[in-house]
Design a protein around this motif. Structure first.
Motif, PDB file in Angstrom:
ATOM      1  N   MET A   1      11.945 -10.256   1.540  1.00 42.11           N
ATOM      2  CA  MET A   1      11.962 -10.526   0.111  1.00 42.11           C
ATOM      3  C   MET A   1      11.450  -9.320  -0.661  1.00 42.11           C
ATOM      4  O   MET A   1      10.734  -8.471  -0.131  1.00 42.11           O
ATOM      5  N   GLY A   2      11.798  -9.238  -1.942  1.00 39.41           N
ATOM      6  CA  GLY A   2      11.472  -8.083  -2.743  1.00 39.41           C
ATOM      7  C   GLY A   2       9.984  -7.911  -2.981  1.00 39.41           C
ATOM      8  O   GLY A   2       9.273  -8.858  -3.326  1.00 39.41           O
ATOM      9  N   LYS A   3       9.507  -6.695  -2.798  1.00 38.02           N
ATOM     10  CA  LYS A   3       8.150  -6.314  -3.149  1.00 38.02           C
ATOM     11  C   LYS A   3       8.120  -4.801  -3.247  1.00 38.02           C
ATOM     12  O   LYS A   3       9.043  -4.114  -2.805  1.00 38.02           O
ATOM     13  N   LEU A   4       7.062  -4.277  -3.832  1.00 37.63           N
ATOM     14  CA  LEU A   4       6.963  -2.839  -3.984  1.00 37.63           C
ATOM     15  C   LEU A   4       6.687  -2.179  -2.641  1.00 37.63           C
ATOM     16  O   LEU A   4       5.939  -2.713  -1.813  1.00 37.63           O
ATOM     17  N   PRO A   5       7.252  -0.989  -2.411  1.00 39.06           N
ATOM     18  CA  PRO A   5       6.975  -0.276  -1.162  1.00 39.06           C
ATOM     19  C   PRO A   5       5.529   0.214  -1.118  1.00 39.06           C
ATOM     20  O   PRO A   5       4.896   0.440  -2.156  1.00 39.06           O
ATOM     21  N   GLY A   6       5.044   0.378   0.090  1.00 31.73           N
ATOM     22  CA  GLY A   6       3.670   0.831   0.264  1.00 31.73           C
ATOM     23  C   GLY A   6       3.390   2.154  -0.413  1.00 31.73           C
ATOM     24  O   GLY A   6       2.285   2.386  -0.934  1.00 31.73           O
TER      25      GLY A   6
ATOM     26  N   TYR B   1       1.527  -9.796  -2.490  1.00 32.74           N
ATOM     27  CA  TYR B   1       1.695  -9.039  -1.250  1.00 32.74           C
ATOM     28  C   TYR B   1       0.729  -7.859  -1.167  1.00 32.74           C
ATOM     29  O   TYR B   1       0.468  -7.346  -0.076  1.00 32.74           O
ATOM     30  N   HIS B   2       0.220  -7.431  -2.311  1.00 39.49           N
ATOM     31  CA  HIS B   2      -0.621  -6.231  -2.346  1.00 39.49           C
ATOM     32  C   HIS B   2      -2.067  -6.551  -2.687  1.00 39.49           C
ATOM     33  O   HIS B   2      -2.858  -5.645  -2.958  1.00 39.49           O
ATOM     34  N   ALA B   3      -2.428  -7.840  -2.685  1.00 42.78           N
ATOM     35  CA  ALA B   3      -3.758  -8.274  -3.108  1.00 42.78           C
ATOM     36  C   ALA B   3      -4.623  -8.634  -1.911  1.00 42.78           C
ATOM     37  O   ALA B   3      -4.130  -9.005  -0.844  1.00 42.78           O
TER      38      ALA B   3
END
Length: 372
Positions: free
Chosen positions: A1-6, A117-119
């Motif tokens: 699923m969509g999320k920002l790349p690392g 996803y980044h938290a």
């Protein structure tokens, strides 16, 4: 699923943009609202999903700093943690039970948990139930990400990179120290006593978080207008003698109207920030009508921005239909951003209209204060 790349998250972290809401006492930037707005708007011109994720995580981090006691924030913002906090106010459904020392979330699902996803932490809105199974309050429960299940269901036409997946929690105990009761936070009765003299952490929650939601879309609208003007000198208008679109009077009218609406939305949002900062600097509680007006302005600014981008998209020719067209991405991202319930114009206008007519606001997150 969509999320920002690392790599994008690393770039934002290295630029210390995630630190804008972190208190100085923990090594953060503790940036002004104007700085936040300028940063998010600038990023929004390039990528709506990045701007949206940054804005949402900023709000969660701000809440984590303001709404919980010092021994909790000491843990959240421990040195070297690079803390990021996601948040969702309203659950799709949640079953909770008061037990000794806190609340047991027996089960719950929350939609649109942007940036999760980044938290490292998540703030989830939950109902507080009495013995008769009646809701007597609501609270923002601060939960480690390790106790939250990500459902990976974010598959949308816009803001695809924001990673706004649904999440679920089952049989998670939240101690009282990590519960921010809305009956208190709506009165700016925040648990972070150690930040009591820092105006940034005394902001009224609803109007602040609502206004912030529009910053990414404002950046996108600016980017869309710049793109349109650039392309207008390179394409013709089909079935006319105009070899360049920017030679046509209708184009001049369109870009002038778009720029006026963008300016109007920005001026409204900046007035919101000025009023918020003036209220906290004075140490006075903001009256409910002013809170509602800021909320109304956020919703109306969002509508103006959508009108701009939709008009520019409609004037961009048949090539707009191609999914890879940059204007197409602005259009999709702004449309999805404007669907957030916190800035729905129908809601915000009705709430303010009710207050003007002397009625209650009919909104659980907007309740009277002692000075109302």
């Amino acid at each position: 699923m969509g999320k920002l790349p690392g790599a994008t998250i690393a770039d934002l972290q290295n630029a210390r943009l995630f630190d804008m809401a972190v208190p100085r006492m923990y090594g953060g930037q503790q940036s002004s609202l104007r700085t936040l707005m300028d940063a998010v708007v600038e990023i929004g011109q390039g990528d709506g999903s990045v701007a949206w994720t940054l804005a949402i995580l900023h709000g969660g981090t701000w809440m984590a700093a303001a709404c919980y006691p010092k021994h909790v924030t000491d843990e959240i913002f421990a040195p070297g943690e690079n803390t990021r906090v996601a948040t969702v106010f309203m659950p799709r459904r949640a079953k909770t039970k008061r037990i000794n020392g806190g609340v047991m979330i027996e089960e719950g699902i929350w939609n649109f948990n942007s940036g999760v996803y980044h938290a490292q932490w998540d703030i989830l809105g939950i109902p507080i139930i009495d013995e008769a199974s009646q809701i007597i309050d609501r609270a923002s429960a601060l939960i480690p990400i390790s106790q939250v299940s990500l459902l990976n269901d974010w598959d949308t036409i816009g803001l695809r990179g924001s990673g706004s997946t649904s999440v679920a929690v089952k049989n998670v105990f939240v101690p009282n120290e990590r519960l921010a009761f809305h009956s208190k936070t709506q009165q700016e009765n925040f648990a972070a006593d150690h930040l009591r003299n820092e105006p940034l952490y005394q902001l009224p929650i609803l109007p602040f978080l609502a206004a912030k939601l529009v910053f990414p879309a404002l950046g996108m609208a600016k980017g869309a207008l710049e793109l349109f003007i650039d392309k207008a000198s390179q394409r013709s208008i089909s079935f006319t003698f105009y070899e360049k679109q920017d030679e046509a009077a209708v184009t001049h009218l369109q870009v002038a109207e778009a720029s006026a609406k963008i300016d109007a939305a920005e001026l409204m949002l900046r007035r919101c920030l000025d009023d918020l900062e003036a209220s906290t600097a004075s140490g006075t509680s903001m009256p409910m009508e002013q809170r509602a007006r800021i909320w109304r302005d956020a919703g109306f600014a969002s509508r103006l921005i959508w009108e701009v981008v939709d008009m520019l998209a409609g004037a961009s020719g048949g090539g707009f239909a191609q999914s890879a067209n940059p204007m197409n991405q602005y259009w999709r991202d702004v449309r999805v951003a404007g669907l957030h319930g916190g800035i729905c114009p129908n809601t915000t206008l009705e709430v303010f209209g009710r207050i003007l007519c002397g009625k209650t606001p009919n909104a659980p997150l907007l309740q009277p204060h002692g000075n109302d």
